[in-house]
Design a protein around this motif. Structure first.
Motif, PDB file in Angstrom:
ATOM      1  N   LEU A 220       0.840  -1.195   0.000  1.00  0.00           N
ATOM      2  CA  LEU A 220       0.000   0.000   0.000  1.00  0.00           C
ATOM      3  C   LEU A 220       0.875   1.245   0.000  1.00  0.00           C
ATOM      4  O   LEU A 220       1.986   1.226   0.548  1.00  0.00           O
ATOM      5  CB  LEU A 220      -0.908   0.010   1.227  1.00  0.00           C
ATOM      6  N   PRO A 221       0.392   2.349  -0.560  1.00  0.00           N
ATOM      7  CA  PRO A 221       1.197   3.572  -0.578  1.00  0.00           C
ATOM      8  C   PRO A 221       1.377   4.199   0.800  1.00  0.00           C
ATOM      9  O   PRO A 221       2.333   4.931   1.034  1.00  0.00           O
ATOM     10  CB  PRO A 221       0.415   4.502  -1.508  1.00  0.00           C
ATOM     11  N   TYR A 222       0.439   3.931   1.716  1.00  0.00           N
ATOM     12  CA  TYR A 222       0.513   4.452   3.080  1.00  0.00           C
ATOM     13  C   TYR A 222       0.080   3.355   4.052  1.00  0.00           C
ATOM     14  O   TYR A 222      -0.468   2.327   3.644  1.00  0.00           O
ATOM     15  CB  TYR A 222      -0.420   5.667   3.259  1.00  0.00           C
ATOM     16  N   LYS A 223       0.294   3.598   5.334  1.00  0.00           N
ATOM     17  CA  LYS A 223      -0.312   2.750   6.357  1.00  0.00           C
ATOM     18  C   LYS A 223      -1.712   3.287   6.622  1.00  0.00           C
ATOM     19  O   LYS A 223      -1.947   4.500   6.558  1.00  0.00           O
ATOM     20  CB  LYS A 223       0.513   2.774   7.643  1.00  0.00           C
ATOM     21  N   TYR A 224      -2.634   2.391   6.934  1.00  0.00           N
ATOM     22  CA  TYR A 224      -4.018   2.793   7.151  1.00  0.00           C
ATOM     23  C   TYR A 224      -4.478   2.334   8.529  1.00  0.00           C
ATOM     24  O   TYR A 224      -4.226   1.192   8.932  1.00  0.00           O
ATOM     25  CB  TYR A 224      -4.926   2.205   6.073  1.00  0.00           C
ATOM     26  N   ALA A 225      -5.138   3.244   9.243  1.00  0.00           N
ATOM     27  CA  ALA A 225      -5.611   2.946  10.590  1.00  0.00           C
ATOM     28  C   ALA A 225      -7.134   2.904  10.612  1.00  0.00           C
ATOM     29  O   ALA A 225      -7.795   3.785  10.050  1.00  0.00           O
ATOM     30  CB  ALA A 225      -5.103   3.996  11.583  1.00  0.00           C
ATOM     31  N   PHE A 226      -7.657   1.881  11.267  1.00  0.00           N
ATOM     32  CA  PHE A 226      -9.101   1.670  11.383  1.00  0.00           C
ATOM     33  C   PHE A 226      -9.588   2.235  12.711  1.00  0.00           C
ATOM     34  O   PHE A 226      -9.031   1.929  13.774  1.00  0.00           O
ATOM     35  CB  PHE A 226      -9.386   0.167  11.319  1.00  0.00           C
ATOM     36  N   ASN A 227     -10.616   3.081  12.661  1.00  0.00           N
ATOM     37  CA  ASN A 227     -11.175   3.670  13.874  1.00  0.00           C
ATOM     38  C   ASN A 227     -12.127   2.683  14.544  1.00  0.00           C
ATOM     39  O   ASN A 227     -13.092   2.232  13.938  1.00  0.00           O
ATOM     40  CB  ASN A 227     -11.919   4.968  13.542  1.00  0.00           C
ATOM     41  N   LYS A 378     -17.273   4.766  13.915  1.00  0.00           N
ATOM     42  CA  LYS A 378     -16.547   3.496  13.934  1.00  0.00           C
ATOM     43  C   LYS A 378     -16.510   2.935  12.519  1.00  0.00           C
ATOM     44  O   LYS A 378     -17.517   2.879  11.834  1.00  0.00           O
ATOM     45  CB  LYS A 378     -17.245   2.513  14.865  1.00  0.00           C
ATOM     46  N   GLY A 379     -15.333   2.522  12.074  1.00  0.00           N
ATOM     47  CA  GLY A 379     -15.201   1.996  10.727  1.00  0.00           C
ATOM     48  C   GLY A 379     -14.532   2.955   9.760  1.00  0.00           C
ATOM     49  O   GLY A 379     -14.155   2.562   8.663  1.00  0.00           O
ATOM     50  N   PHE A 380     -14.358   4.218  10.156  1.00  0.00           N
ATOM     51  CA  PHE A 380     -13.626   5.146   9.305  1.00  0.00           C
ATOM     52  C   PHE A 380     -12.155   4.704   9.232  1.00  0.00           C
ATOM     53  O   PHE A 380     -11.615   4.129  10.172  1.00  0.00           O
ATOM     54  CB  PHE A 380     -13.682   6.567   9.869  1.00  0.00           C
ATOM     55  N   PHE A 381     -11.517   5.008   8.105  1.00  0.00           N
ATOM     56  CA  PHE A 381     -10.090   4.757   7.953  1.00  0.00           C
ATOM     57  C   PHE A 381      -9.373   6.074   7.726  1.00  0.00           C
ATOM     58  O   PHE A 381      -9.895   6.960   7.041  1.00  0.00           O
ATOM     59  CB  PHE A 381      -9.825   3.864   6.738  1.00  0.00           C
ATOM     60  N   VAL A 382      -8.179   6.197   8.285  1.00  0.00           N
ATOM     61  CA  VAL A 382      -7.316   7.326   7.966  1.00  0.00           C
ATOM     62  C   VAL A 382      -6.005   6.782   7.413  1.00  0.00           C
ATOM     63  O   VAL A 382      -5.570   5.686   7.773  1.00  0.00           O
ATOM     64  CB  VAL A 382      -7.026   8.228   9.188  1.00  0.00           C
ATOM     65  N   ALA A 383      -5.399   7.546   6.516  1.00  0.00           N
ATOM     66  CA  ALA A 383      -4.080   7.197   5.993  1.00  0.00           C
ATOM     67  C   ALA A 383      -3.043   7.865   6.881  1.00  0.00           C
ATOM     68  O   ALA A 383      -3.121   9.066   7.142  1.00  0.00           O
ATOM     69  CB  ALA A 383      -3.948   7.672   4.550  1.00  0.00           C
ATOM     70  N   VAL A 384      -2.099   7.093   7.358  1.00  0.00           N
ATOM     71  CA  VAL A 384      -1.132   7.586   8.343  1.00  0.00           C
ATOM     72  C   VAL A 384       0.111   8.120   7.647  1.00  0.00           C
ATOM     73  O   VAL A 384       0.780   7.404   6.896  1.00  0.00           O
ATOM     74  CB  VAL A 384      -0.750   6.469   9.327  1.00  0.00           C
ATOM     75  N   ASP A 385       0.404   9.383   7.915  1.00  0.00           N
ATOM     76  CA  ASP A 385       1.603  10.009   7.373  1.00  0.00           C
ATOM     77  C   ASP A 385       2.780   9.819   8.323  1.00  0.00           C
ATOM     78  O   ASP A 385       3.867   9.435   7.924  1.00  0.00           O
ATOM     79  CB  ASP A 385       1.337  11.497   7.135  1.00  0.00           C
TER      80      ASP A 385
END
Length: 649
Positions: A220-227, A378-385
């Protein structure tokens, strides 16, 4: 993707829509919503000073400028199927960059004009060979998306954009032309960028501290975090302890502090009650009453001696509640008016299943102020910089420039399944969908079959085109000599080539029935993989088919955010930040990577074509329009046409 299966981002709802006005990478279809208001750059009450000092220390100088410009988009990923109709679609937000006209328009099909104001001596050089890394001058973006124009004039036509902190090869001498006071920079891979959006100074803080470049060598281009929890805040900058206590009342420290304050208030109230009861008794004694006599009338009525005794007995016994109640009934103590319970925030106002009631994306924006940009479902994702520590907690800085508490989230592990290069001599490619399967071998007379080995889910192999029916079961022969049981998986079945296909031209075949995709060059298939197309349902509100037809890829983004509201009552909003490797081919429908599920080969999306991240990346860089070095997004033009996509049953 569908919401029911993945952690709420709703499956793959093929996200970002695009009646977009060419935005950066975050787009939506349907009625365009006004650009999302930029977060306040400063903080009230002197908070800006604290935040700026902290941000500098953590390398967030550029984050403040970027946070407000980050756009949220929706598309095939979580709401109703996007497309020409906007009925039932959530309102859309766009960025400030308008989308170029589709390639079918007169504007798009016209040849890209030569720079009118650029010196005729600045010819486009040949790009360096792939095995020769570029070591020359670079241009860095200092804005969320630095638009790349075909000429040295501002126009609606744009070739693509460079993300904040992105760096591209450039002719370092600016061209004084048009209305860009700082001059235009000519990119070595084509196009022009105004100097007010970019700089050749690589030490500029907004270049140095911009968004981390996507990791194109990773899955993946970034790491992704699940809320994991409703109501998690996205802060505009790192919060103070007081702000954490205010905006995150669920924190254990906040709970302890609240309990201590409640205990202290209860003790103070009890002491006041004792004093008032004692004072009332003393007043009765001073009035000449005998011990045990009834107190003076209150409101024309004398309290019963027994009740007076109850007050004293309760106070003596330390029973605050009984003493207060008895004193109030005698008129000795007037009870305080009952306080109205404050309205619960949306993330605490839940049903019996713990789901917030009637929440939309607009409701999430209502929580915004100078400290918090929004709260997440709950269930939102953010891309971690970036990940960093502050005030005893770990935090994520997102690619949108916001700050999220990591203890309310977790980094997901992406699916790593992928297709295969089309085997030489194979007629098609087979894929195993069963959790476990076997290889089979027939005897010489093809009358008995035996197990010849095991197969894992998503195993891929070439097929000869030969099949055999044995006891009502279909088997297909592989190029390796063993047989695949038909019920264990699927196989590619390429449809007719597009009618306007040029000799040797690249095209993509998507078979919705087989749930496969094949990359083809002319008449030669080169790569095959599994997909997850739109999920079908007899319920029209839940029916999200992938539309058939022949299209051309219109635009590509290394990553773009997709969000939207649910299409059925009770559905929650979804938001997936920076969905990877997105190629739009029809409105908001796209080929894109899906990291929130691994159920490829099954219907999962809301109309888009989901691929595993590795397959999405493979097709992204194989297909046209070609993405120049350092760019984050690119649009097709008459000279850089998009790859044909043929979708059929």
């Amino acid at each position: 993707m569908n919401r029911s299966q993945a952690p709420r981002p709703h499956g793959q709802k093929d996200l970002a829509r695009s009646q977009r006005t060419q935005t950066s990478g975050n787009v939506r279809t349907g009625d365009a919503r006004k650009p999302h208001p930029a977060p306040d750059a400063g903080r009230p009450g002197g908070g800006a000073t604290r935040a700026s000092l902290v941000s500098s220390a953590l390398g967030f100088v550029a984050a403040a400028a970027f946070a407000g410009a980050a756009a949220w988009a929706s598309g095939c990923q979580g709401e109703a199927p996007p497309g020409p109709s906007t009925e039932g679609h959530p309102p859309e937000r766009t960025t400030s960059l308008p989308r170029p006209a589709p390639t079918t328009s007169a504007r798009a099909t016209a040849p890209v004009e030569a720079p009118r104001s650029a010196p005729t001596s600045s010819a486009e050089p040949e790009p360096p060979l792939p095995d020769k890394p570029y070591t020359g001058p670079l241009l860095g973006s200092i804005v969320p998306q630095a638009a790349v124009y075909p000429t040295t004039e501002f126009s609606k036509e744009r070739l693509g954009y460079i993300r904040l902190g992105g760096k591209v090869p450039v002719d370092p001498k600016p061209i004084k032309a048009g209305s860009c006071a700082k001059g235009w920079y000519r990119l070595l891979d084509g196009g022009y960028v105004c100097g007010r959006s970019a700089t050749t100074d690589m030490s500029n803080p907004q270049v140095r501290l911009g968004i981390t470049a996507p990791k194109l060598d990773d899955v993946l281009p970034y790491k992704y975090a699940f809320n994991t929890t409703h109501g998690t805040p996205l802060y505009r900058s790192v919060p103070s302890k007081d702000e954490m206590a205010r905006y995150e009342p669920y924190l254990e420290s906040s709970k302890r502090k609240k309990k201590e304050e409640e205990k202290k208030r209860a003790e103070e109230l009890y002491e006041e009650t004792e004093k008032e009861v004692a004072a009332a008794a003393a007043a009765r004694g001073a009035g000449g009453g005998e011990a045990g006599a009834s107190p003076a009338p209150v409101d024309g009525q004398a309290p019963a001696p027994a009740m007076t005794a109850v007050v004293g007995d309760a106070a003596a016994a330390g029973d605050k509640a009984a003493a207060v109640a008895a004193a109030a009934s005698l008129g000795i103590l007037t009870p305080a008016p009952a306080e109205e319970e404050p309205e619960k925030p949306w993330w605490e106002n839940v049903d019996e299943k713990g789901r917030p009631l009637n929440v939309t994306l607009a409701d999430l924006d209502k929580d915004a102020d100078g400290t918090v940009a929004k709260r997440m479902v709950k269930g939102f994702f953010v891309a971690v910089d970036k990940t960093f520590g502050w005030n005893g907690r770990s935090w994520y800085k997102t690619t949108a420039g916001l700050v999220a508490p990591s203890d309310r989230m977790y980094i997901i592990k992406p699916p790593t399944s992928q297709g295969i290069d089309f085997p030489e001599g194979a007629k098609s490619v087979g894929f195993i969908l069963a959790k476990s399967a076997s290889k089979y071998q027939f005897d010489a007379e093809m009358k008995s079959v035996s197990v010849a080995g095991s197969l894992e889910r998503f195993a891929a192999f070439g097929l000869t085109g030969e099949s055999h029916n044995h006891k009502a079961t279909v088997y297909r022969k592989t190029t390796e000599g063993w047989w695949m049981k038909g019920a264990d998986g699927t196989y590619t079945d390429i449809g007719a080539p597009p009618p306007d296909l040029a000799p040797g031209e690249k095209w993509i075949d998507v078979n919705l029935s087989r749930k496969t995709i094949v990359a083809i060059e002319g008449d030669k298939p080169v790569y095959a993989a599994l997909i997850s197309p739109g999920r079908r349902s007899k319920d029209k509100k839940k029916d999200h088919p992938t539309h058939t037809g022949v299209f051309r890829i219109r635009e590509k983004h290394i990553a773009t955010t997709m969000d939207g509201d649910g299409t059925v009552a009770g559905d929650l909003p979804y938001s997936i930040e920076d969905v990877p490797y997105v190629a739009y081919y029809d409105g908001s429908y796209a080929l894109h990577g899906a990291f929130w599920h691994s159920n490829f080969g099954r219907e999962m999306s809301h109309g888009c074509v989901n691929l595993s991240p590795l397959d999405a990346k493979k097709l992204f860089f194989w297909s046209e329009p070609r993405l120049p070095r350092g760019w984050h997004g690119v649009w097709a033009t008459s000279e850089n046409r998009g790859t044909l996509v043929s979708i059929h049953e």
